[in-house]
Design an enzyme around this catalytic site. Structure first.
Site, PDB file in Angstrom:
ATOM      1  N   CYS A   1       0.881  -1.359   0.122  1.00 33.13           N
ATOM      2  CA  CYS A   1      -0.062   0.086  -0.080  1.00 33.13           C
ATOM      3  C   CYS A   1       0.763   1.139  -0.032  1.00 33.13           C
ATOM      4  CB  CYS A   1      -0.865   0.051   1.166  1.00 33.13           C
ATOM      5  SG  CYS A   1      -1.847  -1.458   1.255  1.00 33.13           S
TER       6      CYS A   1
ATOM      7  N   HIS B   1      -3.733   7.702   6.129  1.00 34.50           N
ATOM      8  CA  HIS B   1      -3.985   6.474   5.287  1.00 34.50           C
ATOM      9  C   HIS B   1      -5.471   6.035   5.673  1.00 34.50           C
ATOM     10  CE1 HIS B   1      -2.602   2.761   3.505  1.00 34.50           C
ATOM     11  NE2 HIS B   1      -2.884   2.252   4.725  1.00 34.50           N
TER      12      HIS B   1
ATOM     13  N   GLU C   1      -2.417   5.048  13.574  1.00 36.57           N
ATOM     14  CA  GLU C   1      -2.059   6.252  12.655  1.00 36.57           C
ATOM     15  C   GLU C   1      -2.233   7.395  13.718  1.00 36.57           C
ATOM     16  OE1 GLU C   1      -4.018   6.743   8.961  1.00 36.57           O
ATOM     17  OE2 GLU C   1      -2.615   8.401   8.237  1.00 36.57           O
TER      18      GLU C   1
ATOM     19  N   LYS D   1     -10.693   7.427   1.958  1.00 32.06           N
ATOM     20  CA  LYS D   1     -11.145   5.921   1.505  1.00 32.06           C
ATOM     21  C   LYS D   1     -12.512   5.316   1.228  1.00 32.06           C
ATOM     22  CE  LYS D   1      -6.466   3.742   2.134  1.00 32.06           C
ATOM     23  NZ  LYS D   1      -5.618   4.747   2.237  1.00 32.06           N
TER      24      LYS D   1
ATOM     25  N   HIS E   1      -9.874   1.585  -0.866  1.00 28.38           N
ATOM     26  CA  HIS E   1      -8.396   1.518  -0.424  1.00 28.38           C
ATOM     27  C   HIS E   1      -7.754   0.899  -1.915  1.00 28.38           C
ATOM     28  CE1 HIS E   1      -4.634   0.830   1.024  1.00 28.38           C
ATOM     29  NE2 HIS E   1      -4.784   0.294   1.747  1.00 28.38           N
TER      30      HIS E   1
ATOM     31  N   PHE F   1       1.214  -3.195   4.685  1.00 29.76           N
ATOM     32  CA  PHE F   1       1.890  -4.329   5.428  1.00 29.76           C
ATOM     33  C   PHE F   1       3.311  -4.712   5.264  1.00 29.76           C
ATOM     34  CE2 PHE F   1      -2.347  -6.840   4.893  1.00 29.76           C
ATOM     35  CZ  PHE F   1      -2.869  -6.287   5.972  1.00 29.76           C
TER      36      PHE F   1
END
Length: 407
Positions: A164, A296, A307, A328, A333, A392
Site C-alpha cells: 500500500c 492513510h 495512525e 478511502k 483502498h 503491510f
C-alpha cells in the site's frame, strides 16, 4: 549533498471508481460522494463481502489503440489512460519522445491480477494453454515499461512493489531523482486492480474488510473497502518546467519513508511517526506549518488507532485542531495505487482550499483523538498538506505538497 532543485507537478491523471479523470476523483472526494457499489465479478462469487470501489464501465478501446491492448491487463489500461491525461495537462506531446532525462516509475502491489487469475483458471481448471502474452501482461514491471514505451522516456524505468506504499514511494523516488540531477522529469504514480474472485476471498480471510460501510476514525468502524484505479503525475524540475511555459499545479516539497521492522500485519506508531518526521525534514517544513493531512485511514480498528497515535507523536498538542481526513470511503483502498489516488485528492485540497470530509463518520473514538473533518467538506486555507501511506510489512511513506505560487 544538498540540492536546490525544486520539483513541481505539472500534470496529473486518474482512473478510479469515480470515473475517468483527476477532476472526477477530486470532485467525488470534495463532495463526499461514495463510489462504493456492489462488486461485479467475472465468475460466480462465493464470498461474504459484496462491495468495493471498483472501476466499472471502463471501455479500454475508447482510450487506447488496438495495437497496445493485447499487452495490457486492466491495471495497465487504467495506467496508460491516466498517463495520457497527465501528459496532456502538462502540455507535453506524445509525438516528441521524452528522451533519456525522463524516468518512468510506477507503483503496483501485484501487477496484472486479472491476467494472473485468468491464466491460472485456464491452466488449472480448464486444462488450457495460457496465451503467449500472459507474462508480459501480468508482471509488475509491465506498468512502467508500457509508460516508457508510450512516451519515449529512456531514463530510469522500474516498478515499486511495496504493497500500500507502492505509489507514494514511486512518487517520492521520482522527486529525489530529479533533485539529485540524474533526471529532469519523471512520470510517476501507481495502479492496481485486485478486485477479482480469488483476491477478494484472500482479503476476506484477513478479516479486514467491512461488509457494509467504511467509517475511518469513527467509533464502531469495522474495516476497509477495496478500491481500484490508477493515478499518474508529471514531475519536473521547476526551472525547466518554467522555461517551457508549463504551469505548476503544486510543488512536491518532501518525501520520507521508513520501516517498522517489527511485524507483517500489525503497524507500529513510532515507525509511522518517524516517516512523517523524515518527510517534514525533507521539505524543510515545521509540524506547525502543516494545514491538512490526508490520512492513510483505512477504517480498520488497528490502523486508525496506530495512525492516530503516530500523528500525536508528530503534531503533539496541535493534533485535535489539525484537520485529518480519510477519503478511502469514497474511492476505496486502492492498495498499490492508493497513494497516487490520495495525492490527487491532496493536491485538489491545496488548490481549491477545501479539506475533504471523512464520510460515514458517526461518533468520536477516544482512542482516535483527531479532527476527522466529519461528513462535510471544510473550506479553509491550505498552503502545506501531508499525505500518508502505510503498508503491510511495516513499510511507511509520506509526501508533502505546497501551494505553487512560489514554485
Amino acid at each position: 549533498m544538498t540540492s536546490t532543485r525544486q520539483v513541481v507537478v505539472t500534470g496529473m491523471g486518474a482512473v478510479s471508481a469515480a470515473g475517468i479523470g483527476a477532476t472526477a476523483l477530486w470532485h467525488a472526494a470534495r463532495d463526499g460522494r461514495s463510489c462504493v457499489a456492489e462488486t461485479q465479478f467475472k465468475r460466480p462469487y462465493r464470498g461474504r463481502i459484496k462491495i468495493s470501489a471498483q472501476v466499472q464501465g471502463f471501455d479500454p478501446g475508447a482510450h487506447l489503440e488496438a495495437s497496445v491492448l493485447p499487452f495490457c491487463d486492466p491495471v495497465t489500461q487504467y495506467l496508460l489512460t491516466a498517463a495520457d491525461e497527465a501528459v496532456a495537462q502538462a502540455g507535453l506531446s506524445r509525438s516528441e519522445p521524452m528522451g533519456p532525462r525522463t524516468a518512468a516509475i510506477i507503483g503496483t502491489g501485484v501487477g496484472g491480477m486479472h491476467t494472473l487469475e485468468d491464466g491460472l483458471y485456464l491452466a488449472l481448471v480448464e486444462q488450457g494453454r495460457p496465451t503467449p502474452l500472459t507474462v508480459p501482461r501480468l508482471i509488475p514491471s509491465s506498468c512502467p515499461s508500457n509508460v516508457s514505451i508510450r512516451f519515449g522516456a529512456r531514463g530510469p524505468c522500474f516498478a515499486v512493489a511495496s504493497a500500500c506504499s507502492s505509489a507514494t514511494q514511486a512518487i517520492g523516488i521520482g522527486l529525489h531523482l530529479i533533485r539529485s540531477g540524474l533526471i529532469d522529469r519523471a512520470i510517476v504514480g501507481g495502479t492496481e486492480d485486485c478486485i477479482t474472485n480469488s483476491s477478494m476471498l484472500a482479503w476476506e480471510a484477513l478479516r479486514v474488510l467491512t461488509p457494509d460501510v467504511c467509517r475511518p476514525f469513527s467509533k464502531g468502524r469495522n474495516g476497509m473497502t477495496l478500491g481500484a484505479g490508477a493515478g499518474v503525475f508529471i514531475l519536473e524540475e521547476a526551472e525547466s518546467a518554467r522555461a517551457r511555459g508549463a504551469k505548476a499545479l503544486v510543488e512536491l516539497a518532501g518525501y520520507g519513508t521508513s520501516s517498522d521492522a517489527k511485524d507483517q500485519v500489525r503497524p507500529d506508531a513510532e515507525g509511522a511517526a518517524e516517516c512523517m518526521r523524515l518527510t517534514l525534514a525533507d521539505a524543510g517544513v515545521l509540524a506547525d506549518e502543516v494545514d491538512y493531512v490526508n490520512a492513510h485511514g483505512t477504517g480498520t480498528i488497528v490502523n486508525d488507532l496506530t495512525e492516530s497515535e503516530a500523528l500525536g507523536l508528530v503534531f503533539g498538542n496541535r493534533l485535535s485542531q489539525l484537520p485529518i481526513s480519510s477519503t478511502k470511503p469514497i474511492h476505496g483502498h486502492g492498495l498499490g495505487a492508493g497513494g497516487a489516488l490520495e495525492l490527487i485528492v491532496t493536491i485538489g485540497a491545496v488548490r481549491d482550499g477545501v479539506a475533504p470530509p471523512t464520510i460515514n463518520w458517526r461518533e468520536p473514538d477516544v482512542k482516535c483523538p483527531v479532527d476527522p473533518v466529519p461528513n462535510e467538506a471544510r473550506p479553509m486555507p491550505i498552503r502545506v498538506a501531508l499525505t500518508n501511506s502505510f503498508a503491510f510489512g511495516g513499510i511507511n511513506a509520506s509526501l508533502i505538497v505546497r501551494r505553487a505560487e512560489a514554485a
